[in-house]
Design a protein around this motif. Structure first.
Motif, PDB file in Angstrom:
ATOM      1  N   ALA A  76       0.829  -1.210   0.000  1.00 47.91           N
ATOM      2  CA  ALA A  76       0.000   0.000   0.000  1.00 47.91           C
ATOM      3  C   ALA A  76       0.861   1.257   0.000  1.00 47.91           C
ATOM      4  O   ALA A  76       0.607   2.199  -0.765  1.00 47.91           O
ATOM      5  N   SER A  80       1.279   3.752  -3.312  1.00 46.31           N
ATOM      6  CA  SER A  80       0.783   5.128  -3.204  1.00 46.31           C
ATOM      7  C   SER A  80       1.760   6.128  -3.810  1.00 46.31           C
ATOM      8  O   SER A  80       1.347   7.196  -4.253  1.00 46.31           O
ATOM      9  N   THR A  81       3.035   5.791  -3.863  1.00 48.32           N
ATOM     10  CA  THR A  81       4.020   6.724  -4.424  1.00 48.32           C
ATOM     11  C   THR A  81       3.954   6.791  -5.947  1.00 48.32           C
ATOM     12  O   THR A  81       4.513   7.696  -6.540  1.00 48.32           O
ATOM     13  N   GLN A  89      -5.436   8.584  -0.985  1.00 47.36           N
ATOM     14  CA  GLN A  89      -5.752   7.362  -1.706  1.00 47.36           C
ATOM     15  C   GLN A  89      -6.318   6.289  -0.780  1.00 47.36           C
ATOM     16  O   GLN A  89      -5.952   6.210   0.381  1.00 47.36           O
ATOM     17  N   TRP A  91      -6.574   2.146  -1.022  1.00 44.63           N
ATOM     18  CA  TRP A  91      -6.177   0.972  -1.792  1.00 44.63           C
ATOM     19  C   TRP A  91      -6.965  -0.254  -1.363  1.00 44.63           C
ATOM     20  O   TRP A  91      -7.116  -0.522  -0.170  1.00 44.63           O
ATOM     21  N   VAL A 105      -7.189   1.392  -6.742  1.00 51.28           N
ATOM     22  CA  VAL A 105      -7.015   2.560  -5.888  1.00 51.28           C
ATOM     23  C   VAL A 105      -8.227   3.451  -6.068  1.00 51.28           C
ATOM     24  O   VAL A 105      -8.796   3.535  -7.159  1.00 51.28           O
TER      25      VAL A 105
END
Length: 138
Positions: A76, A80-81, A89, A91, A105
């Motif tokens: 996760a 996210s990056t 976000q 996920w 996402v």
């Protein structure tokens, strides 16, 4: 900031909680440790019905550390990056026999933020999020 574990029960083919009407459970998981802190069996808020054992297996859910938690969390955070423009976000991740798999996402909207807050019983504007917003403003 928040982790929800959707727990299908009975003959349910989906993981929707919908206030417990489906018979499914929804758990609040500590985002740092992977420990299940609360399990919802029906409703939300002060009137929420909580339960620990899984209705089908009898296995205790409260206090359980999600298996493979470190890998789930790492996926996760790393995923996210890849979408830096998507500031908040959510996920959906499945833990499979081959390890964690990112399914999708979601942009966390006010409705999504509500869900994350109701499961934990706490607001989202914690120091870490406040710092991120302040950094964006600079």
């Amino acid at each position: 900031l928040r982790v929800e574990w959707k727990i299908p029960c009975g003959a349910s083919m989906v993981d929707n909680y919908n206030g417990g009407k489906s018979g499914n459970r929804l758990a609040w998981v500590d985002h740092e440790t992977g420990l299940v802190r609360r399990v919802f069996a029906g409703g939300f808020g002060p009137e929420a019905e909580t339960a620990s054992p899984h209705p089908d297996t009898g296995a205790a859910l409260l206090g359980l550390r999600l298996p493979n938690w470190d890998a789930l969390r790492a996926l996760a955070l790393n995923a996210s990056t890849t979408l830096p423009g998507l500031r908040l976000q959510g996920w959906d991740i499945a833990d499979t026999t081959h390890g964690p798999v990112a399914l999708e996402v979601n942009l966390v909207t006010p409705g999504g933020a509500y869900a994350a807050q109701r499961v934990s019983g706490a607001g989202l504007f914690v120091p870490a999020l406040r710092a991120a917003y302040e950094a964006l403003l600079e």
